[in-house]
Design an enzyme around this catalytic site. Structure first.
Site, mmCIF file in Angstrom:
data_model
loop_
_atom_site.group_PDB
_atom_site.id
_atom_site.type_symbol
_atom_site.label_atom_id
_atom_site.label_comp_id
_atom_site.label_asym_id
_atom_site.label_seq_id
_atom_site.Cartn_x
_atom_site.Cartn_y
_atom_site.Cartn_z
ATOM 1 N N HIS A 1 -1.920 40.253 1.401
ATOM 2 C CA HIS A 1 -2.558 41.517 1.052
ATOM 3 C C HIS A 1 -3.087 42.166 2.320
ATOM 4 O O HIS A 1 -3.317 41.506 3.330
ATOM 5 C CB HIS A 1 -3.709 41.226 0.071
ATOM 6 C CG HIS A 1 -4.257 42.454 -0.584
ATOM 7 N ND1 HIS A 1 -3.461 43.411 -1.171
ATOM 8 C CD2 HIS A 1 -5.547 42.871 -0.776
ATOM 9 C CE1 HIS A 1 -4.218 44.368 -1.683
ATOM 10 N NE2 HIS A 1 -5.492 44.062 -1.444
ATOM 11 N N ASP B 1 -10.827 48.616 -0.740
ATOM 12 C CA ASP B 1 -9.461 48.211 -1.085
ATOM 13 C C ASP B 1 -8.793 49.294 -1.925
ATOM 14 O O ASP B 1 -9.048 49.393 -3.130
ATOM 15 C CB ASP B 1 -9.479 46.884 -1.839
ATOM 16 C CG ASP B 1 -8.073 46.327 -1.958
ATOM 17 O OD1 ASP B 1 -7.112 47.030 -1.568
ATOM 18 O OD2 ASP B 1 -7.931 45.181 -2.431
ATOM 19 N N CYS C 1 0.456 47.553 -0.883
ATOM 20 C CA CYS C 1 -0.888 47.492 -0.321
ATOM 21 C C CYS C 1 -0.939 47.899 1.144
ATOM 22 O O CYS C 1 -1.861 48.591 1.570
ATOM 23 C CB CYS C 1 -1.482 46.099 -0.510
ATOM 24 S SG CYS C 1 -0.490 44.800 0.216
#
Lengths: 719, 344
Positions: A476, A492, A432
């Site tokens: 994250h 995202d 991520c």
């Protein structure tokens, strides 16, 4: 059984008199108290402590000798030197605690006399206290309290080496005592005013904490993904948000510098909202205990040694220990060096004010890019820019991530030069943090203000579904971009590449790869598919959560909330009075109980009672006992007054006499007592027949008026 | 100033604890205070509380309160160890001056068991282990003596620090009965009794021709009159004759046999002589001013003589509540009274 000694014996003499058993309990307690520290203490220190304690034990057994003064001093200086070299001048609470442990270890060699024993007792109790600074979970707390209990058993053995009834009686005595005083402890705990710290005591431990950090290099978060430690737990007043909406914003990284994302404005050490003058400097760990409103949620955060708090987007502070900052992120006033509970409320989305335009300085900040590097990414941005507006760029980028073969992996390849280029165009494998960094870079290159948000995403339900557990592997990073008219929106890239990560968590997202917690054999979460382990782990967590929430976290705010619910106007001062009152009443009750018991305790042994009863009988027969009269004399007088009873009375007196003056060994008390009672009954019968006493009343011993007066000599004789 | 306070305190304690051979320990006469260890423990609790406040650590608060409550509980327990216990002086001992006189006490536990008791008089302490509830246990407490006469221990202290040694509860017993201290025996010089019994003076062991003599080698302490000097001149061996006749002709041990000597020294001499006579089984009598003990032999007689040596000229001490029970003599007479009563 009895031996005698001069009280003023030289202390050397007492050296041998420390009971081995007492020492053993002390050593056991020491071992128990070291356990919570095992992960923090250096190995050499543990080894030193174990060997010093063993030395003391072997010396007690007579296998070796305790070192003399010079050797002892040498050992002490040596170990302190080793410690100083290891610590190298970094003095934190952590190193201080290590030094304390070392001091305890050294004390073992000096424990020769009773006084040393007590010194060791004190410092071990304090060691338990120090343990509480570092570990507050329920099992550690129980272990510490258990260790203190062992110390008290040791003290009992020290004071009565032949400890009547053995260890079992010792434990029972301690247990009963604890049960008796428990109400007092609970009252004090609830009502004792939680004052502000008296002086500043930062609890900055030297140990590195697992958790997100204030800078992000691509790959940082993937190492965090290998940890299943808890980050925080959340209780919602209303319904929990969906999994995909659980974005816990922590901090914002807006500056890219040499491949590293960091916070601007924090480099100089200046932190907004930081109040160094506000004495004393401790994070306020208590967010209050009121009922949760439907929009509110309580976060119980594990210590991070950082100031940031995690919050859902669009929240506002509901407890006073968090403050909202300009970027819609929350901060504590001090670094969270202990578990902190705070309360937030989700804003009503309908009432959200449409965002104003981005200020010029902020726009500059969120468009910052290094002058050179990653040319292909910049080209891509320019290409997208040409085709469409801001929103179009974002969509196109996400489509690219979704449609092209990008992989979400915990084992990303190394991308040293122009990392963003190689991620986007060559490797297409990343975590991520990689994708968030690349997305921000591209957006900024396209002239769209963008920033990286670091925090957590997701969280599993705790036992019973009452609360949410967010773990380190939920860490994250994602992106927020400023779109004119809409304000900051969340983008995202991970959701586009690995929807599983956002919908159900990391476990499912990397299921094919098999890399979930691959280096973490001990973690219960690793075996999430084994139902029993999962269940046990969640149950333990639930117990600890409640413990942390209600006991560990019970501080000033909770206390005031609780008190304000009891009745109006409970302030610090009233609490102080109340505490004093509780202690006073407690002592009074204890005093009353002991007075009553002492009154009961005046009750004599069997012979005394029988004699007392006989005196009463005589009194009713008109021959009251005179002060200090012997049984024989009384019997003689009774015989004169009531000749029928003469024989019985004489025999009775004789038996009483022989009870008190016969050598102890020659007695058969129970038999004696039976005969005495029979004699007494006979006398009463005889008197009744003679019509002297009508009713024989057996007053309960406690109520008998004679008992209320101290009669130290009754039952004893005078010529 | 401190002396004044101390004597005040002393008087207050004495008022609270009247002299008696039976002492029931209750709240009236029990004292309880923290020991040094207990005071230190209190300071530790204070430090812990400050730590708890400064680190805002609820668990440290909790443990501090728990330990504080344990301290209060210990107070209760320590007090209960002694409360209800009955101390009885069973036997006031006898012995020679300078020795430790043993006082036998009987501790009878009340409803609660009494644990880890320590009895002490002056600087002697005796550990009396553990008395289960309702039972009793005897213990001998040595009391040092200095002079001949009655020995009434000022105070016998009973103390316990159980369970944790953080508190001590104590009380005193002030017995009425006194032990008897015999004069310290000192080897007496050879003397001639002034009291002559018939023709035979104690010294005139004109023994020639007496066939009933038992001869034994001289040993230290034998009177020179009894050495067979003629035999010595012949053989060079010191032999002492033990005359049958001795038993028939009592020797008198006489207070007035040591003219010019200090009275107490005379008692010491006599004490030694009594022991010597007692050992050899000789018949002897004791002549003290105003008191004559007829000649007799045996251990009981010797003891009787020693007692009168001890008590001569001494006032029997009495407590404020003069209740002279518990001494041997009184026990005897009580028994006698009981017997008399039984005989009615």
């Amino acid at each position: 059984m009895t031996f005698w000694r001069r009280t003023a014996s030289e202390p050397d003499k007492q050296a041998d008199s420390l009971p081995s058993l007492a020492l053993l309990w002390l050593i056991a307690s020491f071992a128990l108290l070291l356990t919570p520290q095992l992960d923090r203490l250096p190995i050499w220190l543990i080894v030193v402590c174990i060997s010093l304690a063993s030395w003391r034990w072997l010396a007690q057994q007579g296998h070796v000798r305790l070192p003399g003064r010079w050797l002892r001093t040498g050992i002490m200086l040596g170990l302190v030197a080793v410690y100083l070299i290891r610590v190298q001048g970094s003095f934190t609470v952590d190193t201080a605690a290590s030094f304390f442990v070392l001091a305890v270890g050294l004390k073992w060699l000096e424990t020769r006399t009773v006084r040393d024993f007590y010194v060791l007792f004190y410092i071990l109790v304090y060691l338990a206290t120090v343990n509480f600074l570092f570990h507050q979970e329920i099992h550690w707390a129980l272990m510490n309290i258990g260790a203190i209990a062992l110390l008290f058993i040791g003290l009992q053995v020290l004071n009565a080496p032949e400890l009547p009834g053995g260890m079992k009686a010792g434990w029972r005595r301690l247990g009963i005592m604890l049960l008796k005083v428990l109400p007092m402890v609970v009252l004090l705990f609830v009502f004792f005013p939680r004052m502000a710290p008296l002086w500043s005591v930062p609890l900055v431990s030297g140990e590195a904490r697992t958790g997100i950090s204030e800078t992000m290099r691509p790959g940082d978060i993937s190492s965090l993904a290998q940890s299943s430690e808890r980050a925080f737990r959340v209780t919602f007043g209303g319904a929990m948000p969906d999994y995909r909406d659980r974005y816990w914003r922590g901090l914002i990284l807006d500056t890219l510098d040499d491949g590293t994302w960091r916070q601007s404005g924090y480099e100089s050490g200046y932190e907004r909202g930081y109040e160094p003058d506000r004495a004393p400097g401790r994070v306020d760990v208590d967010g209050g205990v009121g009922e949760l409103a439907p929009r509110e949620y309580d976060v119980l955060m594990e210590p991070t040694d950082q100031r940031w708090a995690f919050a859902l987007k669009g929240s506002e502070a509901a407890s006073s220990n968090v403050i909202e900052e300009s970027d819609d992120v929350f901060r504590f006033r001090r670094p969270a060096d202990s578990a902190v509970r705070y309360r937030l409320a989700r804003e009503d989305t309908a009432q959200r004010i449409p965002p104003a335009a981005l200020k010029a300085e902020d726009a500059r900040r969120y468009l910052q890019l290094p002058a050179a590097g990653n040319p292909r990414a910049r080209d891509l941005a320019e290409e997208l820019r040409r085709k469409s507006d801001d929103m179009g760029v974002v969509r196109a980028l996400l489509t690219r991530f979704r449609e092209q073969p990008y992989y979400y992996t915990l084992r990303p390849p190394k991308m040293p030069d122009n990392g963003i280029d190689s991620l986007l165009f060559d490797e297409k494998r990343g975590f991520c943090a990689h994708y968030a960094g690349a997305t921000t870079f591209v957006l900024r290159s396209a002239g769209i203000p963008a920033r990286i948000v670091v925090g957590y995403q997701g969280g599993e339900s705790g036992a019973g579904g009452e609360y949410l557990i967010v773990r380190q592997y939920d860490a994250h990073a994602w992106v927020e971009a400023w779109i004119e008219g809409q304000g900051w929106i969340r983008i995202d890239p991970t959701a586009a590449i690995a929807p599983d990560r956002i919908e159900s968590g990391l476990r499912d997202a990397v299921a094919d790869e098999g890399s979930f917690l691959e280096n973490n054999w001990m973690s219960a979460q690793r075996y999430g598919d084994v139902a029993i382990i999962q269940w046990a782990s969640l149950q333990l967590d639930r117990v600890n959560y409640q413990w942390q929430r209600w006991i560990v976290g019970y501080q000033g705010q909770s206390q005031l909330n609780l008190m304000s619910r009891l009745s109006g106007g409970f302030g610090m001062r009233e609490l102080g009075y109340l505490t004093a009152g509780i202690i006073g009443v407690g002592l009074l009750i204890a005093g009353l109980i002991s007075a009553l018991q002492a009154r009961g305790g005046v009750r004599r042994d069997g012979h005394g009672k029988v004699l007392e009863a006989w005196h009463n009988v005589c009194g009713r027969a008109g021959v009251p006992v005179r002060s200090g009269e012997t049984p024989a004399a009384l019997a003689a007088r009774l015989a004169v007054a009531e000749p029928v009873t003469a024989d019985c009375a004489r025999l009775f007196a004789q038996m009483i006499n022989s009870h008190y003056y016969r050598p102890q060994s020659a007695r058969d008390d129970n038999d004696d007592l039976k005969r005495l009672r029979r004699l007494l009954a006979t006398m009463k019968r005889q008197l009744r027949r003679a019509g002297k006493i009508r009713t024989i009343m057996f007053w309960p011993a406690m109520l008998r008026p004679a008992m209320l007066r101290p009669k130290p000599h009754s039952g004893k004789h005078r010529d | 100033m401190s002396r004044l306070i101390r004597s005040r305190l002393q008087r207050w304690i004495n008022r609270r604890i009247p002299r008696s051979d039976v002492q029931l320990l209750t709240q009236r006469n029990l004292f309880i205070l923290p020991t040094t260890a207990g005071v230190m423990f209190g300071m530790l609790l204070l430090i812990m509380l400050i730590t708890g406040i400064n680190y805002q650590n609820s668990l440290i608060y909790l443990v501090t309160f728990l330990l504080g409550a344990v301290f209060v509980g210990a107070m209760h327990q320590t007090h209960r160890n002694l409360s209800g216990l009955e101390l009885t002086l069973v036997l006031a001992g006898e012995g020679f001056a300078g020795d430790d006189i043993l006082f036998r006490l009987r501790a009878t536990a009340g409803k609660d068991e009494a644990i880890a008791l320590i009895l002490s008089a002056d600087d002697f302490s005796v550990r009396l282990g553990h008395v289960p509830s309702g039972q009793s246990m005897d213990v001998n407490v040595p009391v040092p003596s200095a002079f001949r006469g009655y020995l009434q221990p000022d105070r016998i202290r009973i103390e316990t620090r159980f369970p944790f040694g953080l508190l001590k509860a104590w009380s005193w017993m002030r017995p009425v009965s006194a032990g008897v201290v015999f004069p310290r025996p000192i080897v007496a010089p050879d003397v001639i009794s002034t009291l002559v019994n018939g023709e035979e003076a104690a010294s005139s062991c004109s023994v020639q021709g007496n066939d009933h003599a038992e001869l034994r080698p001289w040993r230290d302490g034998d009177m020179s009159q009894r050495v067979m000097w003629k035999r010595y001149a012949r053989s060079g061996q010191m032999v002492v004759a033990q005359w049958e006749a001795d038993k028939g002709s009592p020797q008198w041990l006489d207070f007035n046999a040591f003219p010019g000597t200090d009275h107490e020294l005379r008692f010491s001499y006599l004490s030694w002589l009594v022991i010597e006579r007692g050992k050899s089984g000789a018949r002897f009598g004791l002549n003290l001013p105003g008191q004559v003990i007829e000649p007799d032999s045996g251990q009981a007689h010797a003891t009787r003589c020693l007692r009168s040596l001890a008590m001569w000229g001494e006032e029997k001490p009495r407590g404020a509540l003069a209740e002279p029970h518990g001494t041997r003599r009184n026990v005897d007479s009580t028994k006698a009274a009981a017997k008399a009563g039984a005989g009615l």
